[in-house]
Design an enzyme around this catalytic site. Structure first.
Site, mmCIF file in Angstrom:
data_model
loop_
_atom_site.group_PDB
_atom_site.id
_atom_site.type_symbol
_atom_site.label_atom_id
_atom_site.label_comp_id
_atom_site.label_asym_id
_atom_site.label_seq_id
_atom_site.Cartn_x
_atom_site.Cartn_y
_atom_site.Cartn_z
ATOM 1 N N CYS A 84 13.362 10.673 6.755
ATOM 2 C CA CYS A 84 13.406 10.106 8.110
ATOM 3 C C CYS A 84 14.799 10.219 8.715
ATOM 4 O O CYS A 84 14.947 10.345 9.919
ATOM 5 C CB CYS A 84 12.924 8.660 8.093
ATOM 6 S SG CYS A 84 13.642 7.705 6.771
ATOM 7 N N LYS A 86 0.846 -1.194 0.000
ATOM 8 C CA LYS A 86 0.000 0.000 0.000
ATOM 9 C C LYS A 86 0.882 1.245 0.000
ATOM 10 O O LYS A 86 1.620 1.493 0.941
ATOM 11 C CB LYS A 86 -0.887 0.057 1.244
ATOM 12 C CG LYS A 86 -1.902 1.199 1.142
ATOM 13 C CD LYS A 86 -2.583 1.510 2.447
ATOM 14 C CE LYS A 86 -1.831 2.497 3.279
ATOM 15 N NZ LYS A 86 -1.721 3.847 2.695
ATOM 16 N N GLU A 119 10.786 0.629 9.891
ATOM 17 C CA GLU A 119 11.756 1.697 9.638
ATOM 18 C C GLU A 119 11.019 2.992 9.937
ATOM 19 O O GLU A 119 10.119 3.389 9.204
ATOM 20 C CB GLU A 119 12.249 1.603 8.190
ATOM 21 C CG GLU A 119 13.573 2.283 7.989
ATOM 22 C CD GLU A 119 13.409 3.700 7.493
ATOM 23 O OE1 GLU A 119 13.306 4.592 8.374
ATOM 24 O OE2 GLU A 119 13.366 3.913 6.277
ATOM 25 N N GLU A 127 10.330 15.119 15.866
ATOM 26 C CA GLU A 127 10.681 15.031 14.455
ATOM 27 C C GLU A 127 9.783 16.022 13.701
ATOM 28 O O GLU A 127 8.559 15.908 13.738
ATOM 29 C CB GLU A 127 10.427 13.608 13.953
ATOM 30 C CG GLU A 127 10.853 13.417 12.512
ATOM 31 C CD GLU A 127 10.636 12.001 12.012
ATOM 32 O OE1 GLU A 127 9.721 11.320 12.481
ATOM 33 O OE2 GLU A 127 11.404 11.582 11.113
HETATM 34 P P1 ADP Z 1 4.057 9.736 7.795
HETATM 35 O O1 ADP Z 1 4.239 10.519 9.046
HETATM 36 O O2 ADP Z 1 5.292 9.453 7.044
HETATM 37 O O3 ADP Z 1 2.860 10.137 6.988
HETATM 38 P P2 ADP Z 1 2.499 7.528 8.664
HETATM 39 O O4 ADP Z 1 3.049 6.559 9.621
HETATM 40 O O5 ADP Z 1 1.340 8.345 9.059
HETATM 41 O O6 ADP Z 1 3.768 8.328 8.280
HETATM 42 O O7 ADP Z 1 2.140 6.843 7.285
HETATM 43 C C1 ADP Z 1 2.925 5.879 6.667
HETATM 44 C C2 ADP Z 1 2.022 4.850 6.006
HETATM 45 O O8 ADP Z 1 1.281 4.178 7.023
HETATM 46 C C3 ADP Z 1 0.996 5.421 5.045
HETATM 47 O O9 ADP Z 1 0.919 4.545 3.946
HETATM 48 C C4 ADP Z 1 -0.278 5.412 5.850
HETATM 49 O O10 ADP Z 1 -1.433 5.315 5.065
HETATM 50 C C5 ADP Z 1 -0.104 4.152 6.684
HETATM 51 N N1 ADP Z 1 -0.878 4.113 7.930
HETATM 52 C C6 ADP Z 1 -1.346 5.148 8.666
HETATM 53 N N2 ADP Z 1 -2.006 4.686 9.761
HETATM 54 C C7 ADP Z 1 -1.921 3.329 9.729
HETATM 55 C C8 ADP Z 1 -2.376 2.272 10.592
HETATM 56 N N3 ADP Z 1 -3.024 2.506 11.720
HETATM 57 N N4 ADP Z 1 -2.086 1.006 10.239
HETATM 58 C C9 ADP Z 1 -1.397 0.753 9.111
HETATM 59 N N5 ADP Z 1 -0.951 1.676 8.274
HETATM 60 C C10 ADP Z 1 -1.205 2.965 8.560
#
Ligand code: ADP
Length: 788
Positions: A299, A191, A265, A396
């Protein structure tokens, strides 16, 4: 004046736009509306959300918000494809990866432009960094696919991998996830992040074009809920996630007890250290790369500048002068340095954080000049007058904001650098090779760059320490993260030991026993904090001894002692080996006594178990100076020294069967690699390990390296799991206990190994090698430039 003369006069940069025609044509050809790519086919667009160009707010396409049913269909397709994909010869899988690499190179301009339109990053970066690295990743892993059997004998792929990636390097993160997974023989459901799905969809079309068997790669678009549906899907064997520490922790908790493999990561707040003898102009250029590359949405961004006090003013003046020359604007313009942030919500988040930092005393410098009014643009910012507690220092920011602090001595630089819950990367600048190579190993980070920054390569592992996650991407370690030992799938549930009916006893009887074993903490025997003892029974239920009933406080003391003994990590491997050999020798010397103790506790003849324990200690003594790193040759004038480092303090909860061998088999690899340990021996048969104190004391083992706390395994395991001073935790016990340990480890994201109620027979020689050694260590890659 004519135009050319004017240009010579003003020396302004003219516009140098990259054409978006091809990318627009591709989007048009798809009707600017996308479904998922599942089982080699495109689904019809469902409920959609818009993907927009953050540089101008224009809508690029409609993207389908994946449902749990979509995820399920993708997992089914991946499962169906797994059998034949994993059965292909590595050479054949490698050919597909090679074909993908070739196609990416061939269409690199299209990929770069589409990435820039979707994400806002300067075309200079997507063209020169992201896409070439993507191609390099597929080439590199084509080779791994072919050499897999030779390099990882008796290993198999996990099966179906769920992969969730962020928006800052959309295609590159896809490559980091898909290339090793496919090389190893896994199939994937990936995804992309909701802001940036387009290059993943273009990649799906490449998979179609190279004839990748259907179902091997499935792309499901969507938001956090779609990600959560992947994480929670019961037929997924491994989750690989890149994103925020916050979501990483949710995923750790959600997968606890599921038996799914997990690599994370996560975030960072990486230090960028400039010593007074650095080449300052180069260090300024490096800094631009460290914090303003990709608008700081990296990151491993070098977001905390630590500069030696003697050069602070001079260096910051150079930084400000350089900042004034950075060009912010249309990311498709080839002469732009800083493009657009990914979305308005990110711009707002960064502005809020800045307000908080300023309210706490920070001073912000931004160069003069304007940024485009429309679109997600921010000026580069330099923040000074901050203490380590300022929000801008600890959080961050994920934007073009650099915080600067000063230090006086190298020791202070190291202390400041490590004063963070993260540990992804670190950069240091010095012309003094002795200083640089002294500091690099002291930085608690998975990647250290010397006189350079933000260098990446497919052959060099990337990943974090501490709350920056675990697992590595790239290189041998990255391949290992997609493979598991063949025998693991054949493990049977462990037999549950029959309860022994304790003979009714009067608690006062305990006083007549000649021995009440204490705990062993910091090299000394210690009474339990509770003041209570627990009885130890023989096979017929007779009382044969007592040990302390350890509690939270005892664990805390033991962890403190273990952390205080961290100098063990710096003891020469040869010396650690000597101590382990000595332990073996002293145990062997007392073999009859230890065998008799096993017999008294379990009723079994302990002779063989003692002999195996001695052999195991010999085995890991032998490993202490052999399980070491590598030197990688990335395609540039640099080497990357992959150093194998201990995790730190490891908690070990041993099981009831083979009470001596079991504990020794877990303890030996831990300490051989330079970790310190807090061991909870078998709750039922603890006396083998309380006897072991004397072996420790006669073997030159420094105080605090091994600490032993007796008591109820589950209680002690929970406390160890919740303790932030514990870096890793190994638990042998029930499936429920394992789930508890994994869940409770979320606080500091400690690395866990659990037996999940399965019959890991540690007497098997397979446990005398790298299986536990790799779990006791983490790899730090130190990039060292050479040549002019
Ligand atoms: P960033 O701060 O880089 O946006 P996130 O951790 O919010 O990082 O998002 C990274 C990925 O994780 C995206 O693809 C987002 O859709 C997905 N994501 C966000 N919430 C969840 C969750 N609860 N479970 C799984 N994937 C998630």
């Amino acid at each position: 004046m004519n135009k050319i003369a004017q240009i010579f006069d003003s020396l302004d940069y003219g516009p140098a736009p990259e054409t978006a025609d091809q990318a627009n044509e591709w989007l048009d050809s798809k009707g600017r509306a996308f479904g998922h790519f599942i089982d080699g086919k495109w689904t019809k667009p469902g409920k959609t959300f818009a993907s927009t160009n953050p540089a101008n707010g224009s809508k690029l396409a409609d993207i389908t918000d994946g449902t749990a049913a979509d995820v399920d269909a993708a997992v089914k397709a991946a499962r169906a494809a797994f059998k034949s994909w994993s059965a292909l010869r590595g050479y054949e899988r490698g050919r597909y990866l090679y074909a993908i690499a070739r196609m990416i190179q061939k269409h690199s301009r299209l990929f770069a432009v589409l990435e820039t339109m979707d994400n806002g990053k300067p075309i200079r970066e997507s063209r020169d960094v992201d896409i070439p690295l993507v191609a390099r990743h597929f080439y590199h892993h084509a080779g791994w696919a072919q050499h897999l059997e030779r390099e990882f004998p008796d290993h198999v792929p996990y099966g179906v991998c769920g992969q969730i990636i962020p928006w800052n390097f959309p295609l590159l993160m896809l490559a980091w996830k898909i290339a090793p997974a496919l090389a190893a023989g896994n199939t994937v459901v990936l995804k992309p992040a909701e802001f940036t799905s387009l290059t993943a969809l273009l990649f799906a079309e490449i998979c179609e074009r190279v004839g990748l068997p259907r179902g091997v790669v499935n792309i499901v678009t969507g938001e956090g809920d779609t990600g959560a549906a992947i994480v929670n899907h019961s037929d997924i064997d491994k989750i690989a996630f890149t994103g925020s520490t916050e979501v990483g922790k949710l995923i750790r908790a959600a997968t606890a007890g599921s038996g799914k493999g997990l690599s994370l990561e996560l975030g960072g707040k990486s230090p960028y250290i400039v010593f007074e003898d650095a080449d300052l102009d180069s260090a300024v250029e490096g800094l631009v790369e460290a914090i303003w590359f990709n608008q700081g949405q990296v990151c491993c961004a070098g977001s905390r500048l630590l500069v030696q006090e003697s050069i602070e003013e001079r260096f910051l003046a150079k930084v400000r002068a350089r900042m004034a020359k950075l060009r912010v604007g249309d990311p498709l313009d080839k002469s732009i340095d800083i493009g657009a942030l990914v979305a308005p919500v990110q711009v707002e988040r960064i502005k809020d954080l800045m307000k908080r930092g300023v309210a706490e005393g920070a001073i912000v410098y931004e160069p003069d000049g304007q940024v485009p009014a429309d679109g997600c643009f921010l000026k580069p910012a330099l923040v000074t007058n901050v203490s380590p507690a300022n929000t801008l220092v600890s959080e961050e920011i994920f934007g073009p904001v650099l915080v600067a602090m000063s230090f006086r001595t190298p020791e202070e630089a190291v202390a400041l650098a490590n004063n963070t819950r993260y540990g992804l990367a670190a950069t240091l600048w010095s012309e003094n090779i002795n200083l640089a190579l002294d500091i690099a190993p002291k930085l608690k980070a998975g990647v250290v760059w010397i006189n350079g920054t933000n260098q990446f390569d497919a052959a060099v592992g990337f990943g974090g320490y501490k709350e920056s996650g675990y697992g590595r991407e790239g290189g041998r370690e990255g391949m290992a993260a997609y493979l598991k030992p063949l025998w693991e799938k054949d493990l049977k549930p462990a037999a549950v030991a029959k309860p022994v009916m304790a003979k009714p006893a009067n608690p006062l009887d305990g006083g007549h026993l000649d021995q009440t074993a204490k705990m062993y903490i910091g090299g000394k025997q210690a009474r339990p904090d509770s003041g209570y003892n627990r009885p130890v029974h023989g096979p017929k239920g007779e009382l044969i001894g007592e040990v302390g009933e350890g509690n939270r406080k005892d664990i805390r003391n033991a962890v403190e002692a273990a952390r205080a003994a961290s100098g063990w990590a710096n003891t020469a491997a040869h010396s650690r080996a000597q101590v382990l050999y000595f332990l073996a020798e002293n145990l062997d010397y007392r073999r009859d006594e230890f065998a008799a103790r096993i017999k008294a506790q379990t009723g079994e003849d302990g002779t063989e178990e003692v002999a195996q324990s001695v052999e195991r200690l010999f085995a890991f003594a032998g490993w202490a100076d052999k399980f070491d790193g590598a030197v990688h040759n990335p395609p540039m004038r640099a080497i990357a020294a992959a150093m194998v480092e201990p995790l730190g303090t490891i908690g070990i909860v041993a099981s009831d069967n083979n009470p001596l061998l079991n504990a020794v088999s877990l303890l030996a690899p831990t300490i051989a690699m330079g970790n310190t340990a807090v061991l909870a021996p078998s709750s039922r048969h603890p006396l083998s390990m309380t006897d072991f104190y004397q072996v420790l004391e006669t073997s030159d083992m420094p105080s605090g390296v091994v600490n032993i706390v007796t008591g109820d395994s589950l209680t002690l395991a929970r406390t160890l799991a919740e303790h932030d001073g514990v870096d890793g935790l190994w638990f042998m016990g029930s499936a429920e206990g394992s789930a508890m340990v994994e869940k409770a480890s979320v606080g500091n994201l400690k690395q866990t190994w659990t037996s999940r109620g399965l019959d890991y027979d540690l007497s098997d020689p397979r446990f005398a090698g790298d299986y536990f050694l790799s779990k006791a260590t983490q790899v730090k890659n130190v990039w060292i430039p050479y040549g002019a």
